[in-house]
Scaffold this motif. Sequence first.
Motif, mmCIF file in Angstrom:
data_model
loop_
_atom_site.group_PDB
_atom_site.id
_atom_site.type_symbol
_atom_site.label_atom_id
_atom_site.label_comp_id
_atom_site.label_asym_id
_atom_site.label_seq_id
_atom_site.Cartn_x
_atom_site.Cartn_y
_atom_site.Cartn_z
ATOM 1 N N UNK A 1 0.845 -1.167 0.000
ATOM 2 C CA UNK A 1 0.000 0.000 0.000
ATOM 3 C C UNK A 1 0.891 1.230 0.000
ATOM 4 N N UNK A 2 0.689 2.081 -1.002
ATOM 5 C CA UNK A 2 1.509 3.265 -1.132
ATOM 6 C C UNK A 2 0.838 4.497 -0.573
ATOM 7 N N UNK A 3 1.498 5.623 -0.794
ATOM 8 C CA UNK A 3 0.984 6.892 -0.294
ATOM 9 C C UNK A 3 -0.339 7.266 -0.959
ATOM 10 N N UNK A 4 -0.472 6.965 -2.256
ATOM 11 C CA UNK A 4 -1.681 7.351 -2.993
ATOM 12 C C UNK A 4 -2.448 6.178 -3.591
ATOM 13 N N UNK A 5 -1.986 4.956 -3.392
ATOM 14 C CA UNK A 5 -2.652 3.815 -4.019
ATOM 15 C C UNK A 5 -3.443 3.002 -3.006
ATOM 16 N N UNK A 6 -4.546 2.452 -3.474
ATOM 17 C CA UNK A 6 -5.391 1.587 -2.650
ATOM 18 C C UNK A 6 -5.106 0.132 -2.989
ATOM 19 N N UNK A 7 -5.449 -0.746 -2.079
ATOM 20 C CA UNK A 7 -5.352 -2.180 -2.358
ATOM 21 C C UNK A 7 -6.687 -2.825 -2.015
ATOM 22 N N UNK A 8 -6.900 -4.008 -2.587
ATOM 23 C CA UNK A 8 -8.175 -4.708 -2.402
ATOM 24 C C UNK A 8 -7.885 -6.125 -1.947
ATOM 25 N N UNK A 9 -8.693 -6.619 -1.018
ATOM 26 C CA UNK A 9 -8.576 -8.012 -0.579
ATOM 27 C C UNK A 9 -9.963 -8.562 -0.283
ATOM 28 N N UNK A 10 -10.082 -9.869 -0.300
ATOM 29 C CA UNK A 10 -11.346 -10.504 0.056
ATOM 30 C C UNK A 10 -11.136 -11.318 1.320
ATOM 31 N N UNK A 11 -12.212 -11.456 2.073
ATOM 32 C CA UNK A 11 -12.139 -12.199 3.338
ATOM 33 C C UNK A 11 -13.472 -12.887 3.581
ATOM 34 N N UNK A 12 -13.437 -14.119 4.075
ATOM 35 C CA UNK A 12 -14.687 -14.774 4.469
ATOM 36 C C UNK A 12 -15.227 -14.092 5.729
ATOM 37 N N UNK A 13 -16.537 -13.982 5.818
ATOM 38 C CA UNK A 13 -17.111 -13.295 6.979
ATOM 39 C C UNK A 13 -18.436 -13.927 7.377
ATOM 40 N N UNK A 68 -7.632 1.825 2.342
ATOM 41 C CA UNK A 68 -7.350 3.222 2.046
ATOM 42 C C UNK A 68 -5.851 3.427 1.864
ATOM 43 N N UNK A 69 -5.494 4.422 1.057
ATOM 44 C CA UNK A 69 -4.087 4.770 0.904
ATOM 45 C C UNK A 69 -3.601 5.417 2.206
ATOM 46 N N UNK A 70 -2.302 5.544 2.341
ATOM 47 C CA UNK A 70 -1.739 6.170 3.555
ATOM 48 C C UNK A 70 -2.257 7.589 3.725
ATOM 49 N N UNK A 71 -2.367 8.326 2.624
ATOM 50 C CA UNK A 71 -2.871 9.697 2.688
ATOM 51 C C UNK A 71 -4.329 9.727 3.151
ATOM 52 N N UNK A 72 -5.152 8.814 2.633
ATOM 53 C CA UNK A 72 -6.557 8.733 3.058
ATOM 54 C C UNK A 72 -6.670 8.362 4.531
ATOM 55 N N UNK A 73 -5.807 7.452 5.002
ATOM 56 C CA UNK A 73 -5.818 7.084 6.417
ATOM 57 C C UNK A 73 -5.496 8.293 7.299
#
Length: 98
Positions: A1-13, A68-73
């Motif tokens: 996860x970068x300063x301006x990039x988002x990442x996506x993951x899936x999780x069972x819930x 969220x990206x680091x900036x969004x956080x």
Amino acid sequence: MGLLTRSKETAPCTVTISHRFEELSAHVKFNNGAVVNPGDTVQVQGPEIMAAYGELVEEERIATIIRASKLEQLWTRATGDFEFMELCEFSFSEEVLS
């Protein structure tokens, strides 16, 4: 996860919907121990879950977590208290609204 990039993951819930007199709630518990941080968004996959009055419904689903990206956080942490205070607006007026 970068300063301006988002990442996506899936999780069972596990989704729990309660529509009872003593409780009206909806909760999502990640079965793999995933943690949601400030600024992240979660979308539970699948059709809408409806609980009739008096019922407690639990279903296993897959959730998509967009990190969220680091900036969004940082922005969410800095401004989150102000948004929370909007929810706390109340008044102790003795006047009756008519």
